[in-house]
Write a protein that holds these residues in place. Structure first.
Motif, PDB file in Angstrom:
ATOM      1  N   LEU A  12       0.821  -1.201   0.000  1.00 55.97           N
ATOM      2  CA  LEU A  12       0.000   0.000   0.000  1.00 55.97           C
ATOM      3  C   LEU A  12       0.861   1.260   0.000  1.00 55.97           C
ATOM      4  CD1 LEU A  12      -2.890   1.192   0.328  1.00 55.97           C
ATOM      5  CD2 LEU A  12      -2.537   1.026   2.787  1.00 55.97           C
ATOM      6  N   THR A  13       1.862   1.303   0.854  1.00 55.67           N
ATOM      7  CA  THR A  13       2.686   2.511   0.970  1.00 55.67           C
ATOM      8  C   THR A  13       3.663   2.673  -0.183  1.00 55.67           C
ATOM      9  OG1 THR A  13       4.257   1.342   2.383  1.00 55.67           O
ATOM     10  CG2 THR A  13       2.503   2.586   3.477  1.00 55.67           C
ATOM     11  N   LYS A  14       3.984   1.610  -0.890  1.00 54.10           N
ATOM     12  CA  LYS A  14       4.906   1.698  -2.021  1.00 54.10           C
ATOM     13  C   LYS A  14       4.194   1.981  -3.340  1.00 54.10           C
ATOM     14  CE  LYS A  14       8.465  -1.321  -0.202  1.00 54.10           C
ATOM     15  NZ  LYS A  14       9.215  -2.558  -0.379  1.00 54.10           N
ATOM     16  N   GLN A  15       2.879   1.918  -3.343  1.00 56.61           N
ATOM     17  CA  GLN A  15       2.117   1.959  -4.580  1.00 56.61           C
ATOM     18  C   GLN A  15       2.132   3.319  -5.275  1.00 56.61           C
ATOM     19  OE1 GLN A  15       1.154  -0.839  -5.695  1.00 56.61           O
ATOM     20  NE2 GLN A  15       0.033  -0.192  -7.478  1.00 56.61           N
ATOM     21  N   THR A  16       1.930   4.407  -4.553  1.00 59.74           N
ATOM     22  CA  THR A  16       1.743   5.700  -5.201  1.00 59.74           C
ATOM     23  C   THR A  16       2.101   6.835  -4.251  1.00 59.74           C
ATOM     24  OG1 THR A  16       0.146   7.097  -6.345  1.00 59.74           O
ATOM     25  CG2 THR A  16      -0.695   5.806  -4.531  1.00 59.74           C
ATOM     26  N   ASN A  17       2.180   8.023  -4.797  1.00 62.41           N
ATOM     27  CA  ASN A  17       2.435   9.194  -3.945  1.00 62.41           C
ATOM     28  C   ASN A  17       1.145   9.944  -3.627  1.00 62.41           C
ATOM     29  OD1 ASN A  17       1.912  10.194  -6.445  1.00 62.41           O
ATOM     30  ND2 ASN A  17       3.674  11.556  -6.546  1.00 62.41           N
ATOM     31  N   LYS A  18      -0.012   9.357  -3.962  1.00 59.93           N
ATOM     32  CA  LYS A  18      -1.310   9.948  -3.634  1.00 59.93           C
ATOM     33  C   LYS A  18      -1.890   9.253  -2.417  1.00 59.93           C
ATOM     34  CE  LYS A  18      -3.515   9.272  -7.573  1.00 59.93           C
ATOM     35  NZ  LYS A  18      -4.505   9.380  -8.669  1.00 59.93           N
ATOM     36  N   ASN A  19      -2.837   9.923  -1.767  1.00 58.55           N
ATOM     37  CA  ASN A  19      -3.597   9.271  -0.699  1.00 58.55           C
ATOM     38  C   ASN A  19      -4.346   8.084  -1.295  1.00 58.55           C
ATOM     39  OD1 ASN A  19      -2.806  11.119   1.304  1.00 58.55           O
ATOM     40  ND2 ASN A  19      -4.434  12.522   0.720  1.00 58.55           N
ATOM     41  N   THR A  20      -4.700   7.144  -0.439  1.00 54.19           N
ATOM     42  CA  THR A  20      -5.340   5.920  -0.911  1.00 54.19           C
ATOM     43  C   THR A  20      -6.726   5.783  -0.292  1.00 54.19           C
ATOM     44  OG1 THR A  20      -3.188   4.846  -1.118  1.00 54.19           O
ATOM     45  CG2 THR A  20      -5.102   3.412  -1.062  1.00 54.19           C
ATOM     46  N   LEU A  21      -7.667   5.372  -1.104  1.00 52.91           N
ATOM     47  CA  LEU A  21      -9.014   5.029  -0.658  1.00 52.91           C
ATOM     48  C   LEU A  21      -9.061   3.518  -0.522  1.00 52.91           C
ATOM     49  CD1 LEU A  21     -12.124   5.281  -0.287  1.00 52.91           C
ATOM     50  CD2 LEU A  21     -12.281   5.248  -2.774  1.00 52.91           C
ATOM     51  N   LEU A  22      -9.287   3.032   0.687  1.00 48.03           N
ATOM     52  CA  LEU A  22      -9.462   1.604   0.931  1.00 48.03           C
ATOM     53  C   LEU A  22     -10.948   1.349   1.127  1.00 48.03           C
ATOM     54  CD1 LEU A  22      -6.587   1.022   3.495  1.00 48.03           C
ATOM     55  CD2 LEU A  22      -6.632   0.246   1.130  1.00 48.03           C
ATOM     56  N   PHE A  23     -11.508   0.503   0.289  1.00 50.33           N
ATOM     57  CA  PHE A  23     -12.923   0.152   0.408  1.00 50.33           C
ATOM     58  C   PHE A  23     -12.992  -1.336   0.734  1.00 50.33           C
ATOM     59  CE2 PHE A  23     -17.088  -1.055  -1.474  1.00 50.33           C
ATOM     60  CZ  PHE A  23     -17.887  -0.298  -0.644  1.00 50.33           C
ATOM     61  N   PHE A  24     -13.301  -1.646   2.002  1.00 48.91           N
ATOM     62  CA  PHE A  24     -13.380  -3.029   2.459  1.00 48.91           C
ATOM     63  C   PHE A  24     -14.787  -3.547   2.194  1.00 48.91           C
ATOM     64  CE2 PHE A  24      -9.834  -1.267   4.734  1.00 48.91           C
ATOM     65  CZ  PHE A  24      -8.901  -2.295   4.751  1.00 48.91           C
ATOM     66  N   THR A  25     -14.877  -4.633   1.461  1.00 50.52           N
ATOM     67  CA  THR A  25     -16.146  -5.162   1.006  1.00 50.52           C
ATOM     68  C   THR A  25     -16.076  -6.680   0.934  1.00 50.52           C
ATOM     69  OG1 THR A  25     -17.805  -5.014  -0.751  1.00 50.52           O
ATOM     70  CG2 THR A  25     -15.503  -4.941  -1.437  1.00 50.52           C
ATOM     71  N   THR A  26     -17.150  -7.286   0.504  1.00 52.34           N
ATOM     72  CA  THR A  26     -17.201  -8.713   0.223  1.00 52.34           C
ATOM     73  C   THR A  26     -18.381  -8.976  -0.703  1.00 52.34           C
ATOM     74  OG1 THR A  26     -17.095 -10.905   1.224  1.00 52.34           O
ATOM     75  CG2 THR A  26     -18.594  -9.325   2.239  1.00 52.34           C
ATOM     76  N   ASP A  27     -18.410 -10.156  -1.308  1.00 55.13           N
ATOM     77  CA  ASP A  27     -19.443 -10.477  -2.301  1.00 55.13           C
ATOM     78  C   ASP A  27     -20.858 -10.442  -1.736  1.00 55.13           C
ATOM     79  OD1 ASP A  27     -17.510 -10.848  -4.208  1.00 55.13           O
ATOM     80  OD2 ASP A  27     -17.456 -13.032  -3.994  1.00 55.13           O
ATOM     81  N   TRP A  28     -21.048 -10.896  -0.516  1.00 62.49           N
ATOM     82  CA  TRP A  28     -22.393 -11.036   0.039  1.00 62.49           C
ATOM     83  C   TRP A  28     -22.917  -9.759   0.697  1.00 62.49           C
ATOM     84  CZ3 TRP A  28     -21.783  -9.779   5.013  1.00 62.49           C
ATOM     85  CH2 TRP A  28     -20.565 -10.064   5.628  1.00 62.49           C
ATOM     86  N   CYS A  29     -22.150  -8.690   0.701  1.00 63.96           N
ATOM     87  CA  CYS A  29     -22.515  -7.466   1.420  1.00 63.96           C
ATOM     88  C   CYS A  29     -23.481  -6.604   0.597  1.00 63.96           C
ATOM     89  CB  CYS A  29     -21.244  -6.688   1.763  1.00 63.96           C
ATOM     90  SG  CYS A  29     -21.560  -5.106   2.554  1.00 63.96           S
ATOM     91  N   VAL A  30     -24.749  -6.605   0.978  1.00 62.62           N
ATOM     92  CA  VAL A  30     -25.755  -5.825   0.258  1.00 62.62           C
ATOM     93  C   VAL A  30     -25.513  -4.319   0.403  1.00 62.62           C
ATOM     94  CG1 VAL A  30     -28.217  -5.293   0.086  1.00 62.62           C
ATOM     95  CG2 VAL A  30     -27.461  -7.664   0.290  1.00 62.62           C
ATOM     96  N   PRO A  31     -25.213  -3.782   1.602  1.00 57.71           N
ATOM     97  CA  PRO A  31     -24.924  -2.349   1.699  1.00 57.71           C
ATOM     98  C   PRO A  31     -23.722  -1.939   0.836  1.00 57.71           C
ATOM     99  CG  PRO A  31     -25.361  -3.226   3.877  1.00 57.71           C
ATOM    100  CD  PRO A  31     -25.282  -4.394   2.948  1.00 57.71           C
ATOM    101  N   CYS A  32     -22.755  -2.840   0.679  1.00 57.35           N
ATOM    102  CA  CYS A  32     -21.603  -2.559  -0.195  1.00 57.35           C
ATOM    103  C   CYS A  32     -22.067  -2.393  -1.636  1.00 57.35           C
ATOM    104  CB  CYS A  32     -20.572  -3.688  -0.124  1.00 57.35           C
ATOM    105  SG  CYS A  32     -19.880  -3.993   1.502  1.00 57.35           S
ATOM    106  N   ARG A  33     -22.938  -3.289  -2.071  1.00 60.97           N
ATOM    107  CA  ARG A  33     -23.456  -3.220  -3.443  1.00 60.97           C
ATOM    108  C   ARG A  33     -24.257  -1.936  -3.657  1.00 60.97           C
ATOM    109  NH1 ARG A  33     -23.566  -8.097  -6.381  1.00 60.97           N
ATOM    110  NH2 ARG A  33     -22.692  -9.823  -5.211  1.00 60.97           N
ATOM    111  N   ILE A  34     -25.056  -1.582  -2.674  1.00 58.81           N
ATOM    112  CA  ILE A  34     -25.838  -0.346  -2.792  1.00 58.81           C
ATOM    113  C   ILE A  34     -24.904   0.854  -2.862  1.00 58.81           C
ATOM    114  CG2 ILE A  34     -27.496   1.148  -1.608  1.00 58.81           C
ATOM    115  CD1 ILE A  34     -28.810  -1.462  -0.540  1.00 58.81           C
ATOM    116  N   MET A  35     -23.846   0.840  -2.059  1.00 62.68           N
ATOM    117  CA  MET A  35     -22.885   1.940  -2.081  1.00 62.68           C
ATOM    118  C   MET A  35     -22.139   1.987  -3.418  1.00 62.68           C
ATOM    119  SD  MET A  35     -20.237   2.817   0.902  1.00 62.68           S
ATOM    120  CE  MET A  35     -18.952   4.006   0.627  1.00 62.68           C
TER     121      MET A  35
END
Length: 159
Positions: free
Chosen positions: A58-81
């Protein structure tokens, strides 16, 4: 008189049956519409990176801030978001321009380090981190577009 009572009873039985037929048909249609609403996710142009599986990557990837979106396949609120927030054109443009978006599947055994490091206990969880992996802002649970854009706006005041 008995014939009138008998006809009245037969008529009410027919109305009752008709009511229940319409009730169950309406229930079925509403249930199917809700299921579609819960699971439909349109494609979006957010350049999600799902290859990052550790804080070191994560820290080696880029010089920009990172958005981490933790999700899973069965998560309905994730799908709505995903549908209501990330599929929005304005959000897509800002995310791609301002941060490095990373989608983290909490059920993937390879992402266990990230899930443990950020103490993820629920999905969806949205975290904005700097280039060192330090949390700048976070939200647990489904958030609306307005709240997400506020989080992005706050990044500009933190810098």
């Amino acid at each position: 008189m008995k014939k009138v009572t008998h006809l009245s009873f037969k008529h009410s039985k027919t109305l009752s049956q008709l009511f229940w037929k319409w009730f169950w048909l309406t229930f079925l249609v509403v249930s199917l519409a809700y299921a579609w609403y819960s699971f439909y996710v349109p494609s979006n142009d957010v350049a999600w990176d799902n290859r990052i599986t550790s804080t070191e990557m994560l820290t080696k990837q880029t010089n920009k801030n990172t958005l981490l979106f933790f999700t899973t396949d069965w998560c309905v609120p994730c799908r709505i978001m995903k549908r209501n927030v990330f599929a929005d054109k304005a959000v897509m443009q800002r995310v791609n321009k301002e941060v490095t978006p990373v989608m983290v599947d909490i059920n993937n055994p390879n992402t266990k380090e990230l899930v443990t490091h950020y103490q993820i206990g629920a999905t969806p969880t949205t975290i904005l981190v700097d280039t060192e992996g330090t949390v700048l802002d976070y939200a647990v649970g489904k958030i609306e577009k307005k709240k997400f854009l506020e989080m992005l706006n706050n990044l500009n005041t933190i810098k």
